[in-house]
Design an enzyme around this catalytic site. Structure first.
Site, PDB file in Angstrom:
ATOM      1  N   SER A  10       0.638  -1.224   0.029  1.00 23.56           N
ATOM      2  CA  SER A  10      -0.063  -0.034  -0.325  1.00 23.56           C
ATOM      3  C   SER A  10       0.364   1.331  -0.185  1.00 23.56           C
ATOM      4  O   SER A  10       1.475   1.577   0.959  1.00 23.56           O
ATOM      5  CB  SER A  10      -0.781   0.318   1.209  1.00 23.56           C
ATOM      6  OG  SER A  10      -1.824   1.295   1.020  1.00 23.56           O
ATOM      7  N   HIS A  35      -1.325  -1.315  -4.248  1.00 24.32           N
ATOM      8  CA  HIS A  35      -2.940  -0.680  -4.007  1.00 24.32           C
ATOM      9  C   HIS A  35      -2.618   0.633  -4.043  1.00 24.32           C
ATOM     10  O   HIS A  35      -1.977   1.731  -3.866  1.00 24.32           O
ATOM     11  CB  HIS A  35      -2.993  -1.221  -2.063  1.00 24.32           C
ATOM     12  CG  HIS A  35      -4.030  -1.010  -1.710  1.00 24.32           C
ATOM     13  ND1 HIS A  35      -5.037  -1.602  -2.369  1.00 24.32           N
ATOM     14  CD2 HIS A  35      -4.849  -0.172  -0.800  1.00 24.32           C
ATOM     15  CE1 HIS A  35      -6.729  -0.930  -1.327  1.00 24.32           C
ATOM     16  NE2 HIS A  35      -5.990   0.052   0.030  1.00 24.32           N
ATOM     17  N   ASP A  37      -4.146   4.197  -2.324  1.00 30.56           N
ATOM     18  CA  ASP A  37      -5.245   4.542  -1.516  1.00 30.56           C
ATOM     19  C   ASP A  37      -5.791   6.319  -1.859  1.00 30.56           C
ATOM     20  O   ASP A  37      -5.035   7.284  -1.906  1.00 30.56           O
ATOM     21  CB  ASP A  37      -4.882   4.899   0.459  1.00 30.56           C
ATOM     22  CG  ASP A  37      -5.677   3.666   0.668  1.00 30.56           C
ATOM     23  OD1 ASP A  37      -6.348   3.001   0.471  1.00 30.56           O
ATOM     24  OD2 ASP A  37      -4.068   2.914   1.089  1.00 30.56           O
ATOM     25  N   MET A  39      -8.434   9.346  -0.690  1.00 32.81           N
ATOM     26  CA  MET A  39      -8.713   9.924   0.269  1.00 32.81           C
ATOM     27  C   MET A  39      -9.452  11.410   0.122  1.00 32.81           C
ATOM     28  O   MET A  39      -8.309  12.207  -0.285  1.00 32.81           O
ATOM     29  CB  MET A  39      -8.461   9.359   1.908  1.00 32.81           C
ATOM     30  CG  MET A  39      -8.018   8.178   1.712  1.00 32.81           C
ATOM     31  SD  MET A  39      -6.885   7.974   3.498  1.00 32.81           S
ATOM     32  CE  MET A  39      -6.146   6.574   3.411  1.00 32.81           C
ATOM     33  N   HIS A  68      -8.456   2.593  -4.385  1.00 34.43           N
ATOM     34  CA  HIS A  68      -9.465   1.994  -3.629  1.00 34.43           C
ATOM     35  C   HIS A  68     -10.137   3.397  -3.107  1.00 34.43           C
ATOM     36  O   HIS A  68      -8.785   4.297  -2.580  1.00 34.43           O
ATOM     37  CB  HIS A  68      -8.523   1.415  -1.924  1.00 34.43           C
ATOM     38  CG  HIS A  68      -9.261   1.418  -0.770  1.00 34.43           C
ATOM     39  ND1 HIS A  68      -9.061   0.982   0.427  1.00 34.43           N
ATOM     40  CD2 HIS A  68     -10.750   1.618  -0.953  1.00 34.43           C
ATOM     41  CE1 HIS A  68      -9.908   1.423   0.891  1.00 34.43           C
ATOM     42  NE2 HIS A  68     -11.241   1.847   0.679  1.00 34.43           N
ATOM     43  N   MET A  70     -12.063   6.059  -1.263  1.00 38.92           N
ATOM     44  CA  MET A  70     -12.364   6.829  -0.282  1.00 38.92           C
ATOM     45  C   MET A  70     -13.159   8.143  -0.699  1.00 38.92           C
ATOM     46  O   MET A  70     -12.619   9.108  -0.025  1.00 38.92           O
ATOM     47  CB  MET A  70     -11.473   6.134   0.643  1.00 38.92           C
ATOM     48  CG  MET A  70     -10.912   4.852   1.508  1.00 38.92           C
ATOM     49  SD  MET A  70     -10.176   4.828   2.175  1.00 38.92           S
ATOM     50  CE  MET A  70      -8.730   4.638   0.791  1.00 38.92           C
ATOM     51  N   MET A 139     -12.592  -3.826   4.998  1.00 43.88           N
ATOM     52  CA  MET A 139     -11.734  -3.492   5.318  1.00 43.88           C
ATOM     53  C   MET A 139     -11.255  -3.658   6.919  1.00 43.88           C
ATOM     54  O   MET A 139     -12.172  -4.254   7.819  1.00 43.88           O
ATOM     55  CB  MET A 139     -11.908  -2.016   5.489  1.00 43.88           C
ATOM     56  CG  MET A 139     -12.347  -0.993   4.319  1.00 43.88           C
ATOM     57  SD  MET A 139     -10.463  -0.114   3.513  1.00 43.88           S
ATOM     58  CE  MET A 139      -9.786  -0.047   5.169  1.00 43.88           C
ATOM     59  N   GLY A 144      -8.946   5.594   6.709  1.00 42.90           N
ATOM     60  CA  GLY A 144      -8.704   7.034   6.837  1.00 42.90           C
ATOM     61  C   GLY A 144      -7.543   6.777   7.229  1.00 42.90           C
ATOM     62  O   GLY A 144      -6.346   7.618   6.355  1.00 42.90           O
ATOM     63  N   PHE A 145      -6.455   5.523   7.415  1.00 45.80           N
ATOM     64  CA  PHE A 145      -5.272   5.996   8.075  1.00 45.80           C
ATOM     65  C   PHE A 145      -4.538   4.498   8.122  1.00 45.80           C
ATOM     66  O   PHE A 145      -4.544   3.900   8.295  1.00 45.80           O
ATOM     67  CB  PHE A 145      -4.730   6.624   9.739  1.00 45.80           C
ATOM     68  CG  PHE A 145      -5.396   7.981   9.757  1.00 45.80           C
ATOM     69  CD1 PHE A 145      -4.862   8.978   9.495  1.00 45.80           C
ATOM     70  CD2 PHE A 145      -7.008   8.040  10.317  1.00 45.80           C
ATOM     71  CE1 PHE A 145      -5.547  10.498   9.389  1.00 45.80           C
ATOM     72  CE2 PHE A 145      -7.372   9.504  10.508  1.00 45.80           C
ATOM     73  CZ  PHE A 145      -6.441  10.817   9.868  1.00 45.80           C
ATOM     74  N   GLY A 147      -1.717   2.120   9.633  1.00 45.81           N
ATOM     75  CA  GLY A 147      -0.644   1.128  11.233  1.00 45.81           C
ATOM     76  C   GLY A 147      -1.730   1.248  11.968  1.00 45.81           C
ATOM     77  O   GLY A 147      -1.706   1.171  13.256  1.00 45.81           O
ATOM     78  N   ASP A 177      -7.545  -5.633   3.740  1.00 45.96           N
ATOM     79  CA  ASP A 177      -7.006  -4.138   3.824  1.00 45.96           C
ATOM     80  C   ASP A 177      -7.042  -3.731   5.419  1.00 45.96           C
ATOM     81  O   ASP A 177      -7.808  -3.266   5.776  1.00 45.96           O
ATOM     82  CB  ASP A 177      -7.444  -2.930   2.747  1.00 45.96           C
ATOM     83  CG  ASP A 177      -6.777  -1.767   3.132  1.00 45.96           C
ATOM     84  OD1 ASP A 177      -6.159  -2.067   3.070  1.00 45.96           O
ATOM     85  OD2 ASP A 177      -6.931  -0.525   2.034  1.00 45.96           O
ATOM     86  N   GLY A 178      -5.958  -3.377   6.145  1.00 39.54           N
ATOM     87  CA  GLY A 178      -5.205  -2.818   7.096  1.00 39.54           C
ATOM     88  C   GLY A 178      -4.738  -3.568   8.402  1.00 39.54           C
ATOM     89  O   GLY A 178      -5.354  -5.308   8.247  1.00 39.54           O
ATOM     90  N   GLY A 179      -4.046  -2.739   9.102  1.00 38.11           N
ATOM     91  CA  GLY A 179      -3.997  -4.034  10.064  1.00 38.11           C
ATOM     92  C   GLY A 179      -2.824  -5.058   9.837  1.00 38.11           C
ATOM     93  O   GLY A 179      -2.789  -6.138  10.711  1.00 38.11           O
ATOM     94  N   GLY A 199       1.044  -1.493   4.473  1.00 38.51           N
ATOM     95  CA  GLY A 199       1.159  -0.936   4.043  1.00 38.51           C
ATOM     96  C   GLY A 199       2.291  -0.261   5.388  1.00 38.51           C
ATOM     97  O   GLY A 199       3.430  -0.141   5.439  1.00 38.51           O
TER      98      GLY A 199
HETATM   99  C1  DX5 Z   1      -6.324   2.892   5.182  1.00 39.47           C
HETATM  100  C2  DX5 Z   1      -5.609   2.357   4.320  1.00 39.47           C
HETATM  101  C3  DX5 Z   1      -5.251   1.080   3.901  1.00 39.47           C
HETATM  102  C4  DX5 Z   1      -3.881   1.018   4.504  1.00 39.47           C
HETATM  103  C5  DX5 Z   1      -3.230   0.467   4.891  1.00 39.47           C
HETATM  104  O1  DX5 Z   1      -7.280   3.770   5.503  1.00 39.47           O
HETATM  105  O2  DX5 Z   1      -6.622   1.605   3.034  1.00 39.47           O
HETATM  106  O3  DX5 Z   1      -4.735   0.601   2.419  1.00 39.47           O
HETATM  107  O4  DX5 Z   1      -2.626   1.384   3.462  1.00 39.47           O
HETATM  108  O5  DX5 Z   1      -2.605   0.488   5.962  1.00 39.47           O
HETATM  109  P1  DX5 Z   1      -1.679  -0.487   7.562  1.00 39.47           P
HETATM  110  O6  DX5 Z   1      -1.247  -1.561   6.864  1.00 39.47           O
HETATM  111  O7  DX5 Z   1      -0.586   0.180   7.564  1.00 39.47           O
HETATM  112  O8  DX5 Z   1      -2.747  -0.733   8.044  1.00 39.47           O
HETATM  113 ZN    ZN Z   2      -6.893   0.634   0.895  1.00 38.45          ZN
END
Ligand code: DX5
Ligand code: ZN
Length: 231
Positions: A10, A35, A37, A39, A68, A70, A139, A144-145, A147, A177-179, A199
């Site tokens: 990401s 990926h 993102d 936003m 992606h 958002m 998700m 949004g963020f 980490g 996607d995420g964590g 990411g």
């Molecule tokens: C969060 C994004 C993700 C993000 C995942 O809103 O959609 O794509 O980059 O990042 P990590 O892997 O750090 O959770």
């Molecule tokens: Zn994403």
């Protein structure tokens, strides 16, 4: 369990002052789909990158982007991503006012059409859209963020989507996607994910290319072990 699960870096966590270099670096480590993102500061509380940044990466060969989106009411913005280096475009089910039409437009433009589900959104909600989707993005954090901590309840949703696909003879990809870290990647891989986005775990490593190879190496290892087990 999928036998061809792939890892998508990401770019949200990549250094934006060296984005092209980071993409090249990941490509050398074996990544082929990135990926991306987008936003809008409205649907999610953050603002990131858009089509102009994709254009700045268009001369990197064999490099495809999984966008992606958002953004609130994406019907207008999806048109901005009708670019050659976009492989797939996902929009959030929670915000599109005419999601079937939007998904159809994405398909008609030659991209994979994707629907993204926020953590509280149930699998039932996506059921009427199945004829229109090539991929479903689960998700596993609130968008949004980067980490954030993986939400364990996402696993049941991935399993439910995999069962539904099997039961209805469909072929959509399941993305998560995420964590994602080594531990959560194992869980989502076992639950049935086909494409796993990561990411922070990759780009916070002092050597992101090594981190990518370590994670994708694990995916290969688990896939081989699963094959051997089922043989
Ligand atoms: C969060 C994004 C993700 C993000 C995942 O809103 O959609 O794509 O980059 O990042 P990590 O892997 O750090 O959770
Ligand atoms: Zn994403």
């Amino acid at each position: 369990m999928s036998c061809k699960t792939i890892l998508l870096p990401s770019l949200l966590s990549a250094p934006f002052d060296r984005l092209g270099e980071s993409v090249q670096n990941m490509k050398s480590a074996g990544a082929s789909v990135f990926h991306f993102d987008v936003m809008d500061g409205h649907f999610v509380p953050n603002i990131t990158i858009g089509p102009l940044v994709l254009d700045s990466l268009k001369n990197i060969p064999d490099c495809a982007f999984d966008v992606h989106l958002m953004v609130t009411n994406p019907s207008r913005q999806i048109k901005w991503f009708d670019r050659e280096n976009v492989r797939s475009l996902s929009i959030h089910i929670e915000t599109s006012s005419d999601i079937k039409q939007d998904l159809q437009w994405i398909r008609d433009s030659g991209k994979r059409s994707g629907v993204a589900l926020n953590p509280p959104t149930t699998v039932e909600k996506v059921h009427p859209l199945l004829p229109y989707v090539d991929q479903i993005l689960v998700m596993s954090v609130y968008p949004g963020f980067p980490g954030q901590t993986f939400l364990n309840e996402s696993l049941a949703k991935i399993e439910a989507l995999a069962e539904l696909r099997e039961r209805e003879g469909l072929s959509y990809l399941i993305q998560v996607d995420g964590g994602i870290n080594e531990e959560t990647m194992r869980w989502v891989n076992n639950a049935g994910a086909d494409e796993i986005v990561s990411g922070n775990t990759i780009f916070s490593d002092p050597n992101p290319a090594n981190a990518f190879q370590r994670l994708s190496g694990l995916l290969k290892e688990w896939s081989l072990a699963a094959k051997a087990h089922s043989a």
